[in-house]
Design a protein around this motif. Structure first.
Motif, PDB file in Angstrom:
ATOM      1  N   SER A   1       0.811  -1.214   0.000  1.00 34.75           N
ATOM      2  CA  SER A   1       0.000   0.000   0.000  1.00 34.75           C
ATOM      3  C   SER A   1       0.845   1.265   0.000  1.00 34.75           C
ATOM      4  O   SER A   1       0.454   2.284  -0.578  1.00 34.75           O
ATOM      5  CB  SER A   1      -0.951   0.002   1.206  1.00 34.75           C
ATOM      6  OG  SER A   1      -0.216  -0.070   2.422  1.00 34.75           O
ATOM      7  N   GLY A   2       2.044   1.226   0.624  1.00 35.18           N
ATOM      8  CA  GLY A   2       2.896   2.408   0.678  1.00 35.18           C
ATOM      9  C   GLY A   2       3.458   2.823  -0.667  1.00 35.18           C
ATOM     10  O   GLY A   2       3.990   3.921  -0.801  1.00 35.18           O
ATOM     11  N   SER A   3       3.347   1.947  -1.672  1.00 36.02           N
ATOM     12  CA  SER A   3       3.847   2.283  -2.997  1.00 36.02           C
ATOM     13  C   SER A   3       2.799   2.992  -3.848  1.00 36.02           C
ATOM     14  O   SER A   3       3.090   3.389  -4.978  1.00 36.02           O
ATOM     15  CB  SER A   3       4.314   1.004  -3.716  1.00 36.02           C
ATOM     16  OG  SER A   3       3.213   0.205  -4.104  1.00 36.02           O
ATOM     17  N   ILE A   4       1.586   3.177  -3.309  1.00 39.22           N
ATOM     18  CA  ILE A   4       0.472   3.731  -4.080  1.00 39.22           C
ATOM     19  C   ILE A   4      -0.049   5.002  -3.408  1.00 39.22           C
ATOM     20  O   ILE A   4      -0.320   5.015  -2.205  1.00 39.22           O
ATOM     21  CB  ILE A   4      -0.681   2.718  -4.174  1.00 39.22           C
ATOM     22  CG1 ILE A   4      -0.197   1.393  -4.764  1.00 39.22           C
ATOM     23  CG2 ILE A   4      -1.830   3.271  -5.006  1.00 39.22           C
ATOM     24  CD1 ILE A   4       0.284   1.481  -6.189  1.00 39.22           C
ATOM     25  N   VAL A   5      -0.207   6.057  -4.189  1.00 41.62           N
ATOM     26  CA  VAL A   5      -0.795   7.304  -3.696  1.00 41.62           C
ATOM     27  C   VAL A   5      -2.123   7.557  -4.406  1.00 41.62           C
ATOM     28  O   VAL A   5      -2.476   6.863  -5.356  1.00 41.62           O
ATOM     29  CB  VAL A   5       0.161   8.504  -3.905  1.00 41.62           C
ATOM     30  CG1 VAL A   5       1.460   8.294  -3.149  1.00 41.62           C
ATOM     31  CG2 VAL A   5       0.427   8.739  -5.399  1.00 41.62           C
ATOM     32  N   GLY A   6      -2.841   8.586  -3.954  1.00 43.63           N
ATOM     33  CA  GLY A   6      -4.139   8.909  -4.520  1.00 43.63           C
ATOM     34  C   GLY A   6      -4.076  10.040  -5.528  1.00 43.63           C
ATOM     35  O   GLY A   6      -3.008  10.577  -5.852  1.00 43.63           O
ATOM     36  N   GLN A   7      -5.246  10.406  -5.999  1.00 38.07           N
ATOM     37  CA  GLN A   7      -5.387  11.489  -6.967  1.00 38.07           C
ATOM     38  C   GLN A   7      -4.736  12.779  -6.462  1.00 38.07           C
ATOM     39  O   GLN A   7      -4.957  13.207  -5.331  1.00 38.07           O
ATOM     40  CB  GLN A   7      -6.878  11.743  -7.224  1.00 38.07           C
ATOM     41  CG  GLN A   7      -7.236  13.092  -7.819  1.00 38.07           C
ATOM     42  CD  GLN A   7      -6.774  13.246  -9.260  1.00 38.07           C
ATOM     43  OE1 GLN A   7      -6.481  12.273  -9.934  1.00 38.07           O
ATOM     44  NE2 GLN A   7      -6.729  14.477  -9.734  1.00 38.07           N
ATOM     45  N   GLY A   8      -3.902  13.396  -7.307  1.00 38.88           N
ATOM     46  CA  GLY A   8      -3.301  14.673  -6.974  1.00 38.88           C
ATOM     47  C   GLY A   8      -2.084  14.601  -6.085  1.00 38.88           C
ATOM     48  O   GLY A   8      -1.366  15.593  -5.934  1.00 38.88           O
ATOM     49  N   ALA A   9      -1.815  13.436  -5.496  1.00 42.18           N
ATOM     50  CA  ALA A   9      -0.631  13.304  -4.635  1.00 42.18           C
ATOM     51  C   ALA A   9       0.613  13.164  -5.507  1.00 42.18           C
ATOM     52  O   ALA A   9       0.548  12.776  -6.669  1.00 42.18           O
ATOM     53  CB  ALA A   9      -0.778  12.100  -3.712  1.00 42.18           C
ATOM     54  N   ALA A  10       1.757  13.464  -4.921  1.00 41.04           N
ATOM     55  CA  ALA A  10       3.001  13.432  -5.677  1.00 41.04           C
ATOM     56  C   ALA A  10       3.534  12.019  -5.804  1.00 41.04           C
ATOM     57  O   ALA A  10       3.530  11.242  -4.841  1.00 41.04           O
ATOM     58  CB  ALA A  10       4.055  14.306  -4.998  1.00 41.04           C
TER      59      ALA A  10
END
Length: 277
Positions: A104-113
């Motif tokens: 999960s730490g390898s994935i960010v959400g919309q608009g995140a860097a």
């Protein structure tokens, strides 16, 4: 159309439904039924049809969106699932799906860097359609597989290619190297997922364009295959693979640079946008 998002609140992560310019909260901070995506959609539709309540909506434009992935979900990713991508990678057509897991730490959400990998310059983009399991199961038949899908979302399986050469797990799991979102759209609202258009753009230039009809292993086959060796659980995500046009397949290779924007668009699902920081 109900669009389920996961976003940051002062109390922690929460689920909500997008309504107009705002987000209506659906659940308490992570826990309880946070993995039950079907239940979230039921509550979302009820909330959207109910009279306005006392709790004000959070402005969508100002919300910190997180990847819409259930806290306990397994993130299954499929490699080499478009023929043209197999060709540009110089590989043979797979006889079975090629799978790996992302944390999960390898994935960010919309608009995140997306985080620039300090130890490599080979950060690549991979636009994909992803599905989220609603009803879990084991030994699922292909004929029944789509009934287990709760929702669809956009996915960028960001890869660090030089590390991937000696370790797929490492190359696919750099901190904040991939993205998912911006929301979940229910399976019944998306309809037939077998011929959806997918486009990946870098700085507004189309780099990947394909339709899911070109998948080597379609969605029902992927669900059936994974369920042969693992029990699929509500909230689990399967990213279905990326088409041709990735940076590694170009001459010369086209790696992402700091400040560039990657946008993954999937027909009837949405558009996921992130910049490299």
């Amino acid at each position: 159309m109900a669009k389920i998002v996961r976003y940051r609140t002062p109390q922690g992560a929460a689920w909500g439904v997008v309504q107009g310019p705002g987000i209506l909260r659906l659940a308490h901070p992570d826990g309880g039924s946070a993995d039950d995506i079907d239940d979230l959609f039921e509550r979302a539709r009820a909330r959207m049809n109910a009279p306005p309540g006392d709790e004000p909506a959070v402005a969508y434009s100002g919300a910190e969106l997180l990847a819409p992935i259930a806290p306990a979900a397994t993130i299954w990713c499929v490699g080499l699932n478009y023929r043209a991508h197999v060709a540009e990678a110089g590989r043979e057509l797979p006889k079975q799906p090629s799978l790996f897991i992302r944390r999960s730490g390898s994935i960010v959400g919309q608009g995140a860097a997306l985080q620039w990998p300090e130890v490599s310059e080979q950060l690549d983009f991979e636009g994909e359609l992803a599905l989220v399991i609603g009803r879990g199961g084991r030994f699922i038949e292909r004929a029944d597989a789509l009934a287990h899908v709760a929702a669809y979302t956009c996915f960028n399986d960001g890869s660090v290619r030089d590390f991937q050469k000696h370790s797929v797990t490492a190359g696919k799991n750099f901190e904040a190297s991939g993205a998912c979102g911006p929301w979940l759209v229910s399976a019944d609202e998306v309809g037939d997922p077998s011929d959806l258009g997918l486009v990946t753009r870098v700085n507004d230039v189309a780099m990947q364009a394909a339709r899911t009809s070109a998948l080597i292993f379609p969605i029902d086959a992927l669900i059936a295959y994974v369920s042969q060796f693992a029990a699929l659980r509500p909230g689990d995500l399967i990213a279905t693979g990326t088409p041709e046009g990735v940076g590694a397949g170009r001459t010369p290779p086209r790696w992402l640079k700091r400040g560039e924007e990657v946008v993954v668009e999937v027909e009837r699902v949405g558009s996921l946008s992130n910049r490299v920081a």
